[in-house]
Write an enzyme that holds these catalytic residues in place. Structure first.
Site, PDB file in Angstrom:
ATOM      1  CG  ASP A 110      36.602  27.858  37.615  1.00 60.69           C
ATOM      2  OD1 ASP A 110      36.242  26.732  37.871  1.00 60.69           O
ATOM      3  OD2 ASP A 110      37.460  27.192  36.777  1.00 60.69           O
TER       4      ASP A 110
ATOM      5  CD  GLU B  22      32.768  26.700  39.801  1.00 59.78           C
ATOM      6  OE1 GLU B  22      31.837  27.592  38.526  1.00 59.78           O
ATOM      7  OE2 GLU B  22      31.337  26.006  39.888  1.00 59.78           O
TER       8      GLU B  22
HETATM    9 MG   LIG Z   1      36.976  24.661  37.508  1.00 57.77          MG
END
Ligand SMILES: [Mg+2]
Length: 422
Positions: free
Chosen positions: A13, A110
């Protein structure tokens, strides 16, 4: 081979993605609070991303610019450059692809990585995670947080609950740790649980994730049915599997090839439909199928074609007409508006026998145009959740409310398959 090897899955992420990209390119703002906002000129604009310094003032994503400025008057506000963020996101994907070809884009910031086969080349999971963090930081200035586990849902949970909070930005959550680590966490921290759902959980007496996990599934289904009605079995199962960290969906990389000419669906109705409410239902179902297909395959279309054949068979009337949209789309609601516009412009009010919807002049959906993207991001996320559930549980899982009327064919068709051709 009889022994099944555990997989090693990452969810990587990007921290404060849009804001991090802007800060990397504006070194003069390095130690200043920075946010990217939908419309920086209006206090009603929405914060799309805030850097960690801005967040330390209490600025949060999705709040109004006015509120953010009250908390942090020195906040530096930048206009979003969506195409640029998409390009950076692709660059990050390419870095991941140096470590494994199994990279699945989950959202703009992500991605899932299956590094199982990479361990013998690049070292243990932690070594690979650190190396990835360094490479991405060096090339883009973006900090990556990585959750490590044996499947996608646990990797996602490892990122959201722990890797985003700890110093290293890396966290390993093994299935054997689930009861000890995950179950004491409050139910609202569970992936897929919003504030509405957590209120329902509270009323059902479920406070922690463990309360959901340890309720036997048939009992959880009963509790959900009592609150949400018969259609909620799937939702109960999704929640239960999430709370138990169960997920066997593979990391699925995008396939790059030239787009097909068009994606369309057509159906013959079991009887003639003449009422617009019934016709709208059918058109929505067709649109949903076409858009879902496009989303799964990674395309958006510029041109919408609607065709229809009306009874009687001996002297059928009908039409096939197309219109170009202002922007390419694969969003069901947007395409549906165009479908209705076309249909009602050309329909002669004869009972409908057959109807079809098609999207053509397809483009890769990574390069979508951003008009009102704070909105678009939300609808894309929603479409994606719906698609994921349908992919996992079959398209009978989620049917729009209007499809539950007699005119609705989606339920029956999704069970039968073959009631349509592509
Ligand atoms: Mg993020």
């Amino acid at each position: 081979m009889s022994h099944k090897r555990e997989k090693v899955i990452f969810l990587a992420d990007c921290e404060s993605f849009y804001a991090s990209v802007e800060k990397a390119e504006h070194p003069e703002y390095k130690n200043k609070p920075v946010a990217v906002a939908g419309d920086p000129t209006r206090r009603s604009g929405i914060i799309l991303a805030a850097c960690p310094i801005a967040k330390s003032y209490g600025v949060t994503t999705a709040e109004r610019l006015g509120e953010a400025l009250n908390k942090c008057p020195d906040l530096i506000i930048m206009r979003p450059r969506m195409q640029h963020y998409i390009d950076v996101s692709l660059m990050i994907t390419q870095i991941y692809e140096d470590f494994t070809d199994l990279v699945e884009v989950f959202s703009i910031d992500e991605q899932f990585l299956d590094v199982t086969a990479s361990l013998s080349i690049f070292g243990d999971p932690l070594t690979i995670a650190k190396e990835i963090q360094q490479r991405v930081m060096m090339q883009t200035g973006v900090r990556i947080r990585i959750g490590i586990s044996t499947n996608k849902i646990l990797a996602k949970i490892a990122t959201d609950i722990w890797a985003k909070k700890n110093k290293s930005g890396i966290f390993t959550l093994l299935p054997s740790d689930v009861p000890k680590m995950l179950w004491p966490e409050p139910a609202h921290k569970m992936f897929g649980v919003g504030s509405r759902m957590s209120k329902h959980f509270a009323k059902l007496g479920m406070v922690t994730i463990g309360d959901v996990a340890t309720t036997p599934l048939p009992r959880l289904k009963d509790k959900f049915r009592a609150r949400f009605g018969k259609q909620s079995d799937i939702q109960a199962e999704v929640m239960w599997r999430t709370a138990n960290g169960l997920d066997d969906s593979p990391v699925t990389p995008r396939t790059f090839h030239t787009p097909p000419k068009s994606i369309g669906h057509m159906m013959t109705l079991p009887r003639d439909y003449a009422a617009s409410a019934e016709i709208d239902t059918i058109l929505l179902e067709l649109t949903e199928e076409v858009c879902r297909d496009c989303r799964l395959k990674g395309y958006m279309g510029w041109v919408v074609t609607v065709s229809c054949m009306c009874s009687p068979y001996e002297e059928p009337t009908g039409f096939s007409r197309q219109m170009k949209m202002p922007d390419p789309s694969n969003n069901t609601n947007k395409v549906f508006e165009m479908v209705k516009t076309i249909f009602y412009q050309y329909w002669d009010h004869m009972p409908v026998r057959r109807a079809g919807v098609m999207l053509s002049t397809l483009v890769d959906d990574q390069h979508y145009q951003l008009t009102l993207f704070e909105d678009q991001e939300k609808t894309r996320a929603l479409d994606k959740v719906t698609d994921n559930i349908k992919t996992r549980y079959g398209s009978a899982a989620i049917v729009r409310a209007s499809s539950l009327t007699r005119a609705g064919q989606a339920l029956e068709r999704s069970i039968k398959i073959g009631g349509h051709f592509k």
